[in-house]
Design an enzyme around this catalytic site. Structure first.
Site, mmCIF file in Angstrom:
data_model
loop_
_atom_site.group_PDB
_atom_site.id
_atom_site.type_symbol
_atom_site.label_atom_id
_atom_site.label_comp_id
_atom_site.label_asym_id
_atom_site.label_seq_id
_atom_site.Cartn_x
_atom_site.Cartn_y
_atom_site.Cartn_z
ATOM 1 C CE LYS A 168 -3.774 2.637 2.992
ATOM 2 N NZ LYS A 168 -4.148 2.080 3.516
ATOM 3 C CE LYS A 215 -5.978 2.061 -0.542
ATOM 4 N NZ LYS A 215 -6.522 1.976 0.794
HETATM 5 C C1 PBG Z 1 -6.961 3.544 5.607
HETATM 6 C C2 PBG Z 1 -7.111 3.497 4.028
HETATM 7 C C3 PBG Z 1 -7.790 4.150 2.843
HETATM 8 C C4 PBG Z 1 -7.977 3.475 1.984
HETATM 9 C C5 PBG Z 1 -8.750 2.231 2.210
HETATM 10 N N1 PBG Z 1 -8.099 2.753 3.628
HETATM 11 C C6 PBG Z 1 -7.183 5.761 3.309
HETATM 12 C C7 PBG Z 1 -5.371 6.167 3.529
HETATM 13 O O1 PBG Z 1 -4.724 5.360 3.715
HETATM 14 O O2 PBG Z 1 -4.862 7.249 3.484
HETATM 15 C C8 PBG Z 1 -8.377 4.373 0.161
HETATM 16 C C9 PBG Z 1 -9.468 3.619 -0.138
HETATM 17 C C10 PBG Z 1 -9.493 4.704 -1.563
HETATM 18 O O3 PBG Z 1 -9.799 6.010 -1.983
HETATM 19 O O4 PBG Z 1 -10.507 4.557 -2.032
HETATM 20 N N2 PBG Z 1 -7.450 3.076 6.704
#
Ligand code: PBG
Length: 336
Positions: A202, A255
């Site tokens: 991520k 991601k």
């Molecule tokens: C945070 C989380 C995020 C997303 C999913 N879980 C945002 C972040 O890490 O700040 C983003 C998903 C998206 O942008 O569609 N736990």
């Protein structure tokens, strides 16, 4: 006339022949549908400005949306909560309240749809008054995110979600060691059948902007670069993969998806585990913005983007377009 013995175009000459050797297919079976829910009484579903077509859903709105998604062939959803500021604190305690928004809705969903695959997000940012995925220690000159203290809380959160009936828990926090710790905590509580979908690679991405607006979960200070990965790095994803595999992850995720297709491919080649990819809020917002202006054809460009993610090696795609794409596929697939 050119003297060509080999003419690749012969294999493209009709729809039926193109179908003979199509390598990649899309099906609703590949989609996980992310849904936002909120805990405010009496306001109904609240549209999200930067994500046209998506809303923060009330409990009833969620039930309606899931009924409709099921009718479109969607078999799995993942839930993200927008919780009232009054419920947030510096340790995100609301994350493991058995009567909290997510456990309550998971129970309701599983009661209505026992065979729906319900995925829950494990991270503190929706519940943390600092807006970070972990607990912040602000005592020093620069705030730090406390890894091991956070992992303890994530374990409680995951067990709480499993007790409510979640089929898959999905840690999106990027703390070190959380997959193994959550696996042990789930097993100790008797939830050996609950799966872990790890946000393995991520990235600290600008593409999460609309999501943070949707949940009001943007970090109150600083950024997430001390726990999410540097978008410049590929080898580091393999290091995260090795750890997640050793710690017992059942599925691994990349991601965002579109800007990181090479990472999807590298994970696909390095693991026998199922690989998931998250087409995140910013990817959705870009597609919506261009297609609403008529600059791109929505059906074709969305299916092409999903096909690209599958071709890169993703088994499963988390996408806000899940329902719409399922309907397009039912109407005539990729239009061979
Ligand atoms: C945070 C989380 C995020 C997303 C999913 N879980 C945002 C972040 O890490 O700040 C983003 C998903 C998206 O942008 O569609 N736990």
């Amino acid at each position: 006339m050119l003297d060509l013995l080999s003419r690749p175009r012969r294999n493209r000459k009709s729809a039926a022949i193109r179908s003979f050797h199509r390598e990649t297919w899309l099906s609703p079976a590949h989609f996980i549908y992310p849904l936002f829910v909120h805990d405010r009484d009496g306001v109904g579903d609240v549209p999200i400005a930067s994500m046209p077509g998506c809303s923060r859903l009330s409990a009833d709105g969620l039930m309606r949306e899931v009924d409709a998604a099921r009718a479109d062939g969607i078999a799995s959803v993942v839930l993200f909560p927008a919780v009232d500021d009054a419920r947030k604190n510096s340790t995100g305690d609301e994350a493991w309240n058995p009567e909290g928004l997510i456990p309550t809705l998971v129970r309701r969903l599983k009661q209505a749809h026992p065979d729906l695959v319900v995925v829950t997000d494990v991270a503190l940012d929706p519940y943390n008054s600092d807006g970070h995925d972990g607990v912040v220690d602000a005592s020093g000159p620069t705030p730090r995110i406390l890894n091991d203290r956070t992992v303890e809380i994530l374990c409680r959160q995951a067990v709480c979600q499993a007790e409510a009936g979640a089929d898959v828990v999905s840690p999106s926090d990027m703390m070190d060691g959380r997959i193994g710790a959550i696996r042990r905590a789930l097993d100790a509580a008797g939830h050996t059948d609950v799966s872990i979908l790890s946000y393995c690679a991520k990235y600290a991405s600008a593409y999460y902007g609309p999501f943070r607006e949707a949940l009001d979960s943007a970090p109150r200070f600083g950024d997430k670069k001390t726990y999410q990965m540097d978008p410049a790095n590929g080898r580091e994803a393999l290091r995260e993969l090795a750890l997640d595999e050793a710690e017992g992850a059942d599925m691994v995720m990349v991601k965002p998806a579109g800007p990181f297709l090479d990472i999807i491919r590298r994970l696909r080649e390095a693991t026998t585990l199922p690989v998931a990819a998250y087409q995140v809020s910013g990817e959705y917002a870009m597609l919506k913005a261009a297609t609403e202006r008529g600059w791109l054809d929505e059906r074709r460009v969305v299916l092409e983007s999903l096909l690209g993610i599958r071709r890169a090696g993703a088994d499963v795609i988390l996408t806000y377009y899940a329902r719409q794409a399922a309907r397009w596929l039912a109407e005539g697939g990729l239009g061979a």
